[in-house]
Design a protein around this motif. Structure first.
Motif, PDB file in Angstrom:
ATOM      1  N   ILE A 134       0.865  -1.182   0.000  1.00  0.00           N
ATOM      2  CA  ILE A 134       0.000   0.000   0.000  1.00  0.00           C
ATOM      3  C   ILE A 134       0.893   1.221   0.000  1.00  0.00           C
ATOM      4  O   ILE A 134       1.757   1.389   0.873  1.00  0.00           O
ATOM      5  CB  ILE A 134      -0.950   0.001   1.220  1.00  0.00           C
ATOM      6  CG1 ILE A 134      -1.904  -1.201   1.133  1.00  0.00           C
ATOM      7  CG2 ILE A 134      -1.730   1.305   1.278  1.00  0.00           C
ATOM      8  CD1 ILE A 134      -2.831  -1.323   2.321  1.00  0.00           C
ATOM      9  N   CYS A 147       1.205   5.361  -0.038  1.00  0.00           N
ATOM     10  CA  CYS A 147       0.499   6.579   0.350  1.00  0.00           C
ATOM     11  C   CYS A 147       1.149   7.767  -0.353  1.00  0.00           C
ATOM     12  O   CYS A 147       2.380   7.823  -0.507  1.00  0.00           O
ATOM     13  CB  CYS A 147       0.561   6.748   1.869  1.00  0.00           C
ATOM     14  SG  CYS A 147      -0.580   7.987   2.490  1.00  0.00           S
ATOM     15  N   LYS A 160      -4.140   7.135  -1.291  1.00  0.00           N
ATOM     16  CA  LYS A 160      -3.303   5.950  -1.185  1.00  0.00           C
ATOM     17  C   LYS A 160      -3.822   4.895  -2.153  1.00  0.00           C
ATOM     18  O   LYS A 160      -5.000   4.912  -2.550  1.00  0.00           O
ATOM     19  CB  LYS A 160      -3.269   5.414   0.236  1.00  0.00           C
ATOM     20  CG  LYS A 160      -4.597   5.078   0.848  1.00  0.00           C
ATOM     21  CD  LYS A 160      -4.417   4.718   2.318  1.00  0.00           C
ATOM     22  CE  LYS A 160      -5.769   4.514   2.986  1.00  0.00           C
ATOM     23  NZ  LYS A 160      -5.617   4.209   4.423  1.00  0.00           N
ATOM     24  N   LEU A 178      -3.026   0.655  -4.014  1.00  0.00           N
ATOM     25  CA  LEU A 178      -2.490  -0.696  -3.842  1.00  0.00           C
ATOM     26  C   LEU A 178      -1.675  -1.092  -5.058  1.00  0.00           C
ATOM     27  O   LEU A 178      -2.087  -0.859  -6.199  1.00  0.00           O
ATOM     28  CB  LEU A 178      -3.644  -1.692  -3.626  1.00  0.00           C
ATOM     29  CG  LEU A 178      -3.251  -3.172  -3.592  1.00  0.00           C
ATOM     30  CD1 LEU A 178      -2.433  -3.488  -2.352  1.00  0.00           C
ATOM     31  CD2 LEU A 178      -4.493  -4.059  -3.633  1.00  0.00           C
ATOM     32  N   LYS A 220     -10.510   4.491  -4.857  1.00  0.00           N
ATOM     33  CA  LYS A 220      -9.670   3.308  -5.015  1.00  0.00           C
ATOM     34  C   LYS A 220      -8.649   3.579  -6.097  1.00  0.00           C
ATOM     35  O   LYS A 220      -8.960   4.129  -7.144  1.00  0.00           O
ATOM     36  CB  LYS A 220     -10.509   2.082  -5.357  1.00  0.00           C
ATOM     37  CG  LYS A 220     -11.312   1.547  -4.183  1.00  0.00           C
ATOM     38  CD  LYS A 220     -11.995   0.238  -4.531  1.00  0.00           C
ATOM     39  CE  LYS A 220     -12.740  -0.327  -3.328  1.00  0.00           C
ATOM     40  NZ  LYS A 220     -13.410  -1.621  -3.647  1.00  0.00           N
TER      41      LYS A 220
END
Length: 1810
Positions: A559, A561, A567, A569, A606
């Motif tokens: 993950i 940031c 943030k 993935l 997301k």
């Protein structure tokens, strides 16, 4: 029973006496009723006081006026921070509530802070209990107790000052502090008081009002809020309540917090308010007393005065108030010390409800332009009106910058102002603004809203903590750098990289304005990232790449940031181009990564990212312009910005950022600064070359030499492997260190030029030879292949310069200067720059004289140079010039920096110019010179030109003689007669060589080596010696340069000849000659005298063309020196045999320095050859000047040329004399003496042992006696700067002595008058024989034999006769504390004193009378002889004669009396036999000596009767009977076990019978010690320890104690320690420790005893006896405080049951050894807590009877007879009371005790009677 009640108070309400009750009321009345007239007091005056009253009228009026000023004021001001004091009561409004602190708005915009511990005692207790129990139970937070806008009464608890000087106001709302001025008697119904909820009960709440003895109850039905509904309160909650009812004598009150009732309550005079009890928040009715421009002065509560400042008036009513109007006001603040009361008329504080509306803070930080000032209050500030009609307030301090003075006119002069809104003050309902420019211009001020994620900010480190680093961005904004963000890598020790106060640059990661949280990062990759940051999800568009940091590494991926809350993935398949099985092994938390967006859902927030796409180079970022960097590439740049050390530029056309350092602007250092000044932002510079590239930074250069070197394809090393030894490179000085300079070359290569390889000349200071950025030519001399390092040489001799290189650099340097001038002239409208740019060197211009200055220089006026300063120096303004005189000077130099034009009026320059031809040679003269260029004139051609001051790039350092200064002559050769680049001036080459003088030697005229005085010669240094330098001259002969003829200014300690190197060329002048063989300096009689070896000088002053060097004879040179002069001389030779130093001040003047005058340090004088090196320059003082042959000086190097009192010098011991001390030889043929008392600060028994003949000593002159000096070797005299312990102080006069003083001295003589002791060099004292020893002596010679001369004695001064100068001393043990000077082992008789002496004299007189009547004529004759001897001492009993009389007569008459020893008390162990364990070894008498004493006594008797007589029958019978008696006595002794044995055999016999008796063993030890048999005594002790049974522990302990005593008195510290360690092993440790501590204490070994006691209390901390013993010791030493601290330690260490007894014991010790009052207090405290301990009462009574007064004793008895204990015990105390009164009292007091007893019996009734 009044005393009983006082000592034993009953329960219930505290009873107060009339006096104590009336006192506070009276005091308040005096303070508050300031306007009352005291008529009652005046009426009591006596009639006779009328006159006094008239006299005191003025004084009384003044005191009344001062009293009135307590609550009176004439000026109105707002509440200032400086007027706040601890204890000031304030009304505040809650602004913000944090976890541990509440921020409170105070009047006038002040801010205070309420700590969680300052709310109330009950809340603090709940917090502490919660912390101690560590329970998870929820407690009420501050947010549940306080709400923004809530009004609270608070008090200033303290004023904290921060590091920066800002003051933090710490507040408290604790009712004890706020209601401090209230008491129970003050409480009345209708009062408004503040308090805090103490506890929650079934039907209501207990409220803490802070008033002792009063409980406040708030019923639940009375706890209502604004809506009249019940209100739930919490413990610690602040309430403002109304007192509805007061019950039980003010012990219980009932409250109500109904908002309506509270708001309607108004303070009234009936409530009895005083200035000490007045509280903020009260509503009062007031009358306007005075109206001022800045507010109102009100009178309220009948007599109090208060202020209303302009901010607390309603804006629309401010102008409607008149004097006498009645208003309703609210108390804002009360200052108790000054009685100042602040009031408010604002409606929001007078309305019911108790809360204030807070305005939203959106406007805070806003900058407003065009604000107008509506009102100015010079003491407070001003009111402004913003463009939107909002009225704001600016404080006086914010109308100026912090460090500036307040200027009212400057503020008033501006019609409009620009301000920044700083805060909102809810108390005044007004915004606060600032006019400070620094605050207005700040990028962000107080608001966290102004800071955006991704922003670069600068801050100051305030603290380093485990979780991260706190950073102060502004005074109101703080940020946190988390630990993972302190660096690109995780730092283990952040404190090594960061320090508090460091200024750092950070990037904002996230900001939460509501919570005021700011998160920053220090990761360099994030701060320097050029990729677009992802601040929101909208920024993270598909295909974009940005830098982020990993916050989590899991199996499902990483993950990452970004900024703010963005943030995303990175799934496992996108982590890398290679498969990653375990992501934790590859990535870590905090790692900065570059990620590419694969997909982004903005609504769902997301984000899908990829590392793999970035690694593969598949990025869609904006294309960057590419720049092919290559060293040597020519570019054109544009100046972007200027900074102190260079220019920030962009390379065109790509606009690539680059750096052009200032040192790379030119080869000439002086031109670099001019070019930097001339260039401005936006200028285009061409012909720039790329030099290096480090990371992303490209460095450029404009150095012409470096550019041509790179362009011409010279030998350029691109890497270390290209470098070879011998190659020449062009570089620049990169760094200067004390050991050399670092030279940097293109392609980033750096070499070191060591100090020795920097120049052909001697290099003393590396910074004096080169500057940073200096262009140099370097030759590689050494390579280090392993470490990739290389050394270079910068020597001019090793690095030849190319031909005409100097001329090319000259042309380039002048062109640069011309370009700068034209650039600056064309840019601005300045007439000055245009005028200066139009002027050229050599130009002639019409001018007029403006001013002739005092120093001879002249200034001119010119129309063409009207704005510049035109100046001609003294040398260029010949003749007398008048003001306004017209002339035509020639331009020499134009200085752009100072705007000065230098001109010349010399005839040879202003005359007609002559043409010069190329190739011609001229003698040139320098007229002006700066660092890089010089202006010269070519002989008599009147032509000027410019040359460089150096011919070689590396030639930077020159001696003074070589520097181009004004007036210097050069030899030049014309290269071009007219050079265009020099604006028509000739181009020349030159050499640094003086022109041939008129007297230059011509080899054809004179034979080799023949020179005359004054000839100027040239040569090369052949040999360098310490004291001279040999020079090979041009004709091959050798000349000599003396060490003093090299440097003008010589520094002490240097070696002038070392500055000349072999092979260097020098120019010198002949000043004399030397013989070829002896090198002796020859005198001269005529200038034409020639020498075989010429003596030369290199001094610049003697080499000048106009130098007037005349020959001076040696005698004349010597006459110039005066005694005491300071001279610089040079060491030439040291003579070990004569121990003297030969120095020289010039070629013909020598001097000598004797050994004692070289230094004042004896260690240095032992080896002068090490201290003074040949050729070294030293500073000396002239002592004598000898003009007779040999002509020389006598010098001194220790700074002294003649001896005076107080001088510290060196001396040589000549003789050791026991009478005088030391005879010392001093410098300059003087002598001195050192008395034995002046040898050291601590006298030694044999003072002369340390000294020997011919020893060097450091001494101080303390006086003069006859022909010799008086000296002192005391270190306090010779080294006063070093602090030394003076055990035996110096006695200068009788004033330094006092009666009873103990002093030490040396025995001088012993004669019939007594013992004479020397106390100092001038003071002696006498001890008469009865004060010198306790023994009798036959004559003073016997005393002198035992106490020889120079023996060190301790004496006590008995009397001082200052008129006659006599000092009487005593040597007796009872006076000095030292053993008798005569040992007891001599067996001498003690001198009788007191009654024994009187009895002896009476008996002697009676016996003498009887003997005279019985004896015949023959006996009478002998008796007369004896009387004659006796008669000498009849009048005074103070000499040897007295002893002689007693010796003769007492041996016959009273032998028992004489031999009877003085009784000695056994100090430690009671052993019969008279042995003292405290006696010194010298006092012990061996058995043989005692027997010998008896024999000698008999012998003396025999000497009286010279003729032996035959014994008669009667005499024989008497002797027989005496012998039988002695035998009987011996038998009795053997039979009686109580008598002490007299022999060792007797002891052995007794020990066989009682082997376990420690008493016998100790007597046996004492027997040996009396005979001074120490080892035998030790052996007896060891035998005893082996013999005594192991069961007899006490007996063994007695022997161990005796052995410890023995070792303490006669052994060493080591032997005592060994015995002690053994004793601890074999016995119980504690008694052994205790016994040794007692031994130490009795011997006054305080340090050892204290150390042992400290060990004991650690080892035996559970033993009460140890603590008591240590306490006794401390109190005996007078350390009461230490004993008190010890008691506290003991209480903690011992069980609780022992505490009472321990404290009681310590109290008894205090009575005995310490402070009686402290002992009383301690016992009193115990008995108060434990009143039934009658044993302690008995002890207390005993101690008070002994140490207290009658009153105190009776008070104790009165207390004890009222105890509630058994009747029989009280009966015991009554008996003691009665006994005491019978012994110390009166009949009345006895009867009083009986009455008290009767009263007690009656009160107890039948039980007591039975």
């Amino acid at each position: 029973m009044a005393s009983t009640e006082e000592d034993f108070p009953r329960g219930g309400k505290t009873k107060q006496t009339t006096e104590s009750k009336a006192e506070p009321v009276r005091r308040h009345t005096e303070v508050d009723n300031l306007f009352e007239t005291h008529t009652a007091e005046e009426s009591k005056k006596r009639k006779g006081q009328k006159g006094d009253a008239l006299k005191k009228a003025k004084r009384q009026r003044t005191s009344k006026e001062e009293a009135l000023k307590l609550n009176t004021t004439t000026s109105v001001d707002i509440l200032q921070l400086k007027s706040l004091k601890v204890g000031t009561l304030l009304l505040g409004c809650v602004k913000e509530v944090a976890d541990l602190e509440v921020t409170i708005n105070l009047p006038s915009g002040l801010l205070g802070y309420l700590n969680i511990s300052n709310i109330s005692d009950s809340y603090t207790k709940i917090l502490s209990d919660h912390l101690d129990s560590a329970s998870s139970e929820e407690i009420f937070s501050l947010a549940s107790l306080f709400s923004p806008g809530m009004l609270v009464r608070c008090v200033v608890a303290r004023l904290d000052t921060a590091k920066g000087g800002s003051v933090s106001i710490q507040l408290s709302i604790n009712p004890k502090e706020v209601n401090k001025g209230l008491s129970t008697g003050f409480l009345k119904a209708g009062l408004i008081l503040s308090g805090c909820v103490e506890s929650i009960e079934d039907h209501g709440y207990l409220v803490d009002l802070g008033i002792k003895g009063t409980k406040a109850f708030l019923p639940k039905q009375a706890a209502k809020d604004k809506t009249n509904s019940p209100k739930e309160l919490k413990v610690g909650q602040y309430v403002t309540s109304l007192l509805e009812e007061v019950k039980n004598d003010e012990r219980v009150v009932r409250l109500s917090i109904s908002p309506t009732a509270v708001a309607q309550a108004v303070a009234d005079t009936a409530h009895g308010w005083t200035l000490t009890s007045l509280l903020p928040g009260l509503l009062v009715k007031a009358q306007i007393k005075k109206v001022t421009l800045h507010g109102l002065i009100l009178e309220f509560l009948s007599s109090f005065t208060g202020l209303v400042d302009f901010m607390h008036l309603e804006p629309e009513q401010a102008s409607t108030f008149n004097e006498g109007d009645n208003v309703k006001a609210c108390v804002l603040y009360v200052e108790p010390s000054t009685r100042l009361v602040g009031l408010s008329l604002r409606s929001h504080l007078l309305q019911p409800g108790g809360d204030v509306d807070l305005v939203a803070t959106e406007r805070i930080g806003e900058v407003a332009h065009g604000c107008k000032m509506t009102a100015l209050h010079h003491l407070s500030g001003a009111m402004l009106e913003l463009p939107d009609q909002t009225v704001v307030f600016v404080h006086r301090n914010h109308m100026k910058e912090p460090m500036e003075a307040f200027n009212l006119n400057r503020v008033m002069a501006k019609p409009e102002h620009t301000c920044r809104i700083m805060d909102f003050s809810p108390m005044e309902q007004v915004h606060l603004v600032s006019l400070r420019q620094s605050i207005v211009d700040a990028p962000f001020f107080r608001r966290y809203h102004d800071i955006q994620p991704g922003q670069i900010v600068q801050g100051t480190v305030t603290s380093l903590q485990n979780h991260g680093m706190m950073v102060k961005v502004t005074d109101y904004i703080r940020g946190l750098v988390p630990r993972t963000h302190l660096s690109d890598i995780i730092l283990k020790n952040p404190e090594k990289q960061y320090a508090v106060g460091m200024i750092i640059k950070c990037r904002v990661l996230s900001v939460d304005p509501r919570a005021k949280k700011l998160t920053l990062t220090r990761k360099r990759a994030l701060i320097d990232s050029s990729l677009p940051p992802f601040l929101t999800y909208e920024d993270a568009r598909r295909g974009h790449v940005s830098h982020g940091f990993i916050v989590c590494v899991k199996d499902f991926g990483c993950i990452v940031c970004f900024y703010g809350k963005v943030k995303g993935l990175v799934p496992p398949n996108e982590l890398s181009t290679e498969p990653v099985i375990v992501p934790e092994n590859v990535f870590y938390v905090g790692q900065v990564v570059k990620a590419k967006v694969l997909n982004c859902d903005v609504k769902k927030e997301k984000l899908l990212l990829s590392f793999k796409a970035v690694a593969g180079g598949d990025t869609e970022g904006p294309p960057k312009p590419k720049f092919d960097f290559e060293v040597g590439k020519k570019v054109e740049v544009k100046v972007v910005s200027k900074f102190l050390t260079g220019l920030e530029v962009s390379i065109l056309p790509e606009e690539i950022p680059a750096l052009l350092p200032m040192i790379h602007l030119s080869d000439h250092v002086s031109n670099c600064l001019l070019l930097w000044e001339g260039l401005q932002e936006g200028d285009i510079i061409s012909n720039i070359v790329c030099l290096s590239k480090k990371k992303q930074t490209i460095t450029l250069t404009k150095k012409p030499t470096l550019k041509s070197f790179l362009e011409e394809g010279g030998v350029v090393a691109k890497e270390f492997s290209d470098i070879t030894v011998g190659v020449q490179l062009i570089g620049w000085v990169n760094n200067i260190m004390p050991y050399g300079v670092f030279v940097e070359f293109p392609y980033g290569l750096v070499g070191l030029a060591p100090k020795a390889a920097m120049s052909d000349k001697f290099v003393g200071d590396t910074a004096a030879h080169f500057q940073l950025g200096h262009t140099v030519v370097a030759k590689v001399t050494n390579l280090d292949e392993e470490k990739h390092r290389f050394l270079v040489s910068l020597k001019v001799s090793e690095v030849p310069s190319p031909e005409r290189d100097g001329q090319a650099r000259l042309i380039r340097g002048l062109q640069e200067r011309k370009a700068v001038m034209e650039m600056m002239a064309s840019r601005g409208d300045s007439d000055l720059l245009k005028q200066l740019s139009a002027v050229t060197i050599g130009q002639r211009m019409k001018m007029s004289v403006d001013e002739v200055r005092e120093d001879g220089s002249v200034t001119f006026k010119s129309d063409e140079l009207s704005a510049a300063t035109v100046l001609a120096t003294k040398d260029h303004a010949p003749g007398k010039l008048a003001m306004g005189q017209e002339c035509m000077p020639v331009i020499l130099h134009v200085d752009l920096v100072t705007s000065e034009v230098y001109v010349s009026l010399l005839a040879k320059l202003t005359g007609k110019r002559k043409a010069v031809e190329a190739g011609s040679t001229h003698t040139a003269t320098v007229h002006h010179a700066d660092r890089d260029f010089a202006v010269i004139s070519l002989g008599d051609t009147a032509q000027l030109t410019v040359i460089q001051t150096t011919n070689h790039l590396n030639e930077t350092f020159r001696f003074d003689a070589e520097k181009l200064t004004a007036g210097k002559t050069l030899t030049i050769t014309v290269t071009k007669s007219s050079c265009e680049e020099l604006e028509g001036l000739p181009l020349v080459s030159w050499e640094l060589a003086p022109p041939i003088s008129k007297r230059l030697i011509s080899n054809s005229k004179r034979s080799k080596g023949m020179y005359r005085y004054g000839d100027v010669v040239k040569g090369k240094v052949k040999t360098v010696k310490p004291t001279c330098v040999l020079v090979t001259l041009e004709d091959g002969s050798t000349g000599c340069v003396h060490v003093s003829e090299i440097q003008e200014v010589v520094c002490v300690g240097t070696f002038p000849t070392s500055f000349l190197k072999i092979g260097s060329e020098v120019t010198a002048r002949v000043i004399g000659g030397r013989e070829g063989n002896s090198h002796r300096f020859l005198p001269f009689s005529h200038p034409n005298f020639t020498y075989s070896m010429p003596e030369l000088t290199l001094l610049p002053r003697n080499l000048k063309e106009d130098a007037d060097v005349k020959p001076v004879k040696t005698k004349e040179k010597l006459r110039r020196y005066q005694v005491g002069d300071d001279v610089i001389c040079f060491v030439s030779k040291y003579f070990p045999n004569r121990k003297c130093l030969e120095v020289t001040t010039g070629p013909s003047v020598t001097g000598t320095v004797e050994q004692l005058a070289m230094t004042s340090d004896p260690e240095g004088a032992k080896h002068p050859e090490k201290l003074f090196k040949l050729g070294q320059a030293v500073s000396a003082k002239v002592v004598t000047v000898s003009s007779s042959k040999p002509s020389r000086l006598s010098l001194s190097l220790n700074g002294v040329h003649k001896l005076e009192k107080g001088h510290v010098i060196m001396g040589l011991v000549q003789k050791l004399d026991p009478n005088l001390g030391l005879l010392v030889k001093l410098p300059f043929s003087a002598m001195g003496t050192v008395a034995m008392e002046d040898l050291a600060d601590k006298y030694k028994p044999k003072p002369l042992e340390r000294y020997s003949k011919d020893q060097l000593v450091r001494c101080c002159i303390v006086g003069e006696a006859k022909s010799n000096w008086q000296l002192s070797l005391r270190s306090s005299r010779t080294n006063p700067e070093k602090a030394s312990v003076v055990k035996d102080p110096e006695i200068v006069s009788l004033d330094d002595l006092s009666e009873g003083q103990i002093v030490r001295g040396y025995v001088r003589t012993v004669n019939a008058q007594g013992v004479f002791v020397s106390l100092s060099r001038s003071i002696k004292g006498r001890a008469q024989f009865q004060k010198a020893t306790k023994y009798f002596l036959a004559s003073h010679q016997d005393y002198a034999k035992k106490v020889p001369q120079s023996t060190l004695l301790t004496t006590k001064i008995l009397s001082i006769d200052k008129e006659s100068g006599l000092v009487d001393l005593s040597l007796l043990q009872e006076d000095t504390g030292k053993p008798d000077v005569l040992p007891e082992s001599l067996g001498l008789h003690l001198r009788l004193t007191g009654e024994a002496k009187e009895k002896r004299d009476a008996t002697k007189k009676r016996k003498r009378t009887e003997s005279e009547s019985k004896q015949g004529t023959a006996e009478n004759v002998s008796t007369k002889k004896k009387k004659t001897k006796k008669g000498k001492g009849e009048d005074s009993d103070s000499g040897v004669e007295v002893y002689f009389r007693e010796e003769v007569e007492e041996n016959k008459c009273e032998p028992a009396e004489v031999e009877k020893p003085v009784p000695v008390q056994p100090a430690r162990l009671q052993v019969t036999g008279g042995f003292s364990w405290d006696a010194a070894l010298s006092a012990l008498k061996p058995a043989s000596a005692a027997l010998g004493g008896e024999d000698s006594s008999d012998g003396e008797d025999g000497e009286v009767n010279i003729k032996p007589q035959k014994k008669s029958h009667h005499v024989q019978e008497v002797e027989k009977r005496e012998a039988e008696k002695a035998l009987t006595k011996l038998e009795t002794e053997l039979m009686d076990p109580g008598l002490r044995p007299q022999t060792a055999a007797s002891f052995e016999r007794l020990l066989l019978g009682s082997p376990d008796s420690s008493l016998l063993w100790l007597q046996f030890m004492a027997f040996h010690l009396q005979a001074t048999q120490i080892e035998q005594a030790r052996a007896v002790a060891e035998r005893a320890l082996k013999t005594i049974s192991f069961r007899e522990e006490q007996e063994k302990l007695n022997v161990w104690v005796a052995l410890l005593n023995l070792e303490n008195l006669y052994g060493t510290e080591e032997s005592l320690q060994k015995v002690f360690e053994r004793a601890v092993q074999y016995c119980e440790p504690m008694p052994v420790y205790q016994q040794l501590a007692d031994i130490y204490a009795k011997c006054q070994k305080t340090k050892e005893a204290e150390g042992l006691y400290k060990t004991m209390v650690k080892r035996f901390r559970q033993e009460k006896a140890v603590w008591l013993s240590y306490g006794t010791f401390l109190l005996q030493q007078g350390q009461s405080d230490a004993a008190s601290a010890l008691l506290q330690r003991a209480i903690k260490s011992l069980p609780n049951k022992d505490n009472v007894d321990l404290i009681a014991k310590f109290a008894q010790l205090e009575f005995r050894y310490g402070d009686v009052e402290r002992g009383k207090a301690m016992l009193d405290r115990i008995l108060t807590s434990y009143p039934k301990r009658t044993d302690l009462w008995s002890v207390f009574i005993d101690l008070m009877v002994k140490h207290g007064s009658q009153k105190e004793v009776r008070a104790v008895f009165d207390r004890v007879i009222h105890l509630s204990v058994a009747v029989k015990r009280i009966k015991f105390f009554f008996k003691r009371y009665l006994e005491y009164e019978k012994k110390s009292g009166t009949p009345e007091s006895i009867q009083a005790v009986k009455d008290k007893a009767l009263e007690y019996v009656e009160s107890k009734g039948t039980e007591a009677a039975r």
